[in-house]
Design a protein around this motif. Sequence first.
Motif, short mmCIF file in Angstrom:
data_model
loop_
_atom_site.label_atom_id
_atom_site.label_comp_id
_atom_site.label_asym_id
_atom_site.label_seq_id
_atom_site.Cartn_x
_atom_site.Cartn_y
_atom_site.Cartn_z
N ASP A 209 -8.10 -3.14 -3.76
CA ASP A 209 -6.64 -3.36 -3.77
C ASP A 209 -6.35 -4.83 -4.10
OD1 ASP A 209 -6.50 -0.80 -2.64
OD2 ASP A 209 -6.31 -1.57 -0.60
N TYR B 17 -5.06 -0.01 7.30
CA TYR B 17 -6.06 -0.27 6.26
C TYR B 17 -5.74 0.40 4.93
CZ TYR B 17 -8.80 -2.32 9.98
OH TYR B 17 -9.21 -3.12 11.01
N VAL B 18 -4.60 1.08 4.84
CA VAL B 18 -4.21 1.71 3.58
C VAL B 18 -4.11 0.64 2.47
CG1 VAL B 18 -1.79 1.67 4.32
CG2 VAL B 18 -2.47 3.19 2.48
N LYS C 155 -4.43 0.89 -9.51
CA LYS C 155 -5.71 0.92 -8.78
C LYS C 155 -5.91 2.30 -8.13
CE LYS C 155 -8.10 0.67 -4.81
NZ LYS C 155 -7.90 1.33 -3.50
MG MG Z 1 -8.63 1.39 0.42
#
Ligand code: MG
Length: 452
Positions: free
Chosen positions: A206, A261-262, A6
């Motif tokens: 994700d 938030y990664v 991704k």
């Molecule tokens: Mg992201």
Amino acid sequence: MTIIAKFGGTSLGNAERIKNTAKIISEIKKKKDVVVVVSAIGKITDFLINAVKNTNKINIDKFIDEVYLRHFNILKEIKQPTNQDKKRLNLSCNSIKQRLILAKQQNKINPEDIDYIAGFGEKFSAFILSIALEQLNFKTKMLCGDDNLIFTNNNFNNAEVLFDKTNNALEKKILPIIKENIIVFTGFVGTTLNNKTTCLGRGSSDYIASIIGASLDAKEIRIYTDVDGIMTADPRIVKNAKIIKKLDFNEMSELACFGAYVLHPKTIEPAMKKNICVKVINSNNTKKFTEIFNKREKTSKQIKAISSKTNISILNIYSTRMLKSYGFLAKVFKIFEEEELSVDLICTSEVNISLSLNGLENNQKMQNIINKLNEFSFAKLKKNKALICIVGEFLKHKYGSAGNIFNKLGENKINIEMISQGASEISISFIVENADAKKAVLLLHKELIESN
Ligand code: MG
Ligand code: ADP
Ligand code: ASP
């Protein structure tokens, strides 16, 4: 064996980045089958959503020209666009334009319009990346989540996946063509059972990668981004943050839910069910990565990371009817279920329940909840708070570690409101004022991570 790869908006920001992404994919395809999942090109999603929310303020023709040009200019650095390529870009732009015109006539912001238009960001990037891969002589097949592949409920803007139907559709569509083609799949986007485009929430590409990985029993789910992996804190806040080489699924879930938030918070669940390793990799330097997996035994007993989530709210519910009675909590949570609002932290005493909630994007839902709660209790909302979460197995193994954390904050005049430590003992979370969040993260990172 299949690899899911991704690429976020940060890895698809311009023609150079897209060519680099195509190169990474071509290396994978030499040895393995690959499904690529893409986000929109950097900042495009915000640009599209902002237009739907402001149809009265924007010049629609000018906006459409800009959407066309942003993508066309990138495409032309990858290859000389053919008439066919221009036609495809124009067709998408025209669909966005027609929907914006309709939205303007209706004169109200409709969540269905937002999802229909926002989803085009991923469709454009999938199209451009497919062309970049074809330039490297690969055969590609572009698939869109709303082409009867990622099925969801009707909860527009934040749709929930219908797993059985989705898994069947993905297997049936992808498996027969995966050997011959590099599959380029749109992130973010799904479809209702009656063919309306939905979006699965901000950053959810994700999650789509993980859903596809689980349904195909992939070997690995790789999330390529702009940092060296999961770090001990958000590197935008803590300059000295370090990479964490290995994390387990539970630790990552806590971090992602509480501000890192990664990785989209839902990403872990499908991968964990099938025990598929998730790797977070820097697309600028693929030797740098974090592995997230199921085993606990090898993880160290150190504090792993600190995350923070700002602009949250606390709802205090007070009632003497809670005293020695049963069913009170069930009554409270039934209301949250009815309004479809999720809760982060929960603390209770005999007469009080405190709940922490994500921002108040939907004020109406919150107001409904308060009205319903006030029928049998006294509910009060406090805004502008931040949640800090410290993750690692340290709590189980070290006396006084919690005391140390709170002493440090007290010495620095940072007030703490709610404290929650789950039974798993891999995290401790608490609430501070928004204004203190950054200071608290910096202090605790220095004290608990940098000094070790
Ligand atoms: Mg992201
Ligand atoms: P993408 O476009 O690849 O999806 P995101 O912006 O969603 O990228 O996520 C990457 C960003 O997440 C990083 O640039 C970083 O600032 C932020 N971030 C927040 N917390 C962390 C953390 N603990 N470790 C690494 N990055 C983090
Ligand atoms: N493009 C979407 C967003 O900006 C989804 C994603 O990036 O994962 O939220």
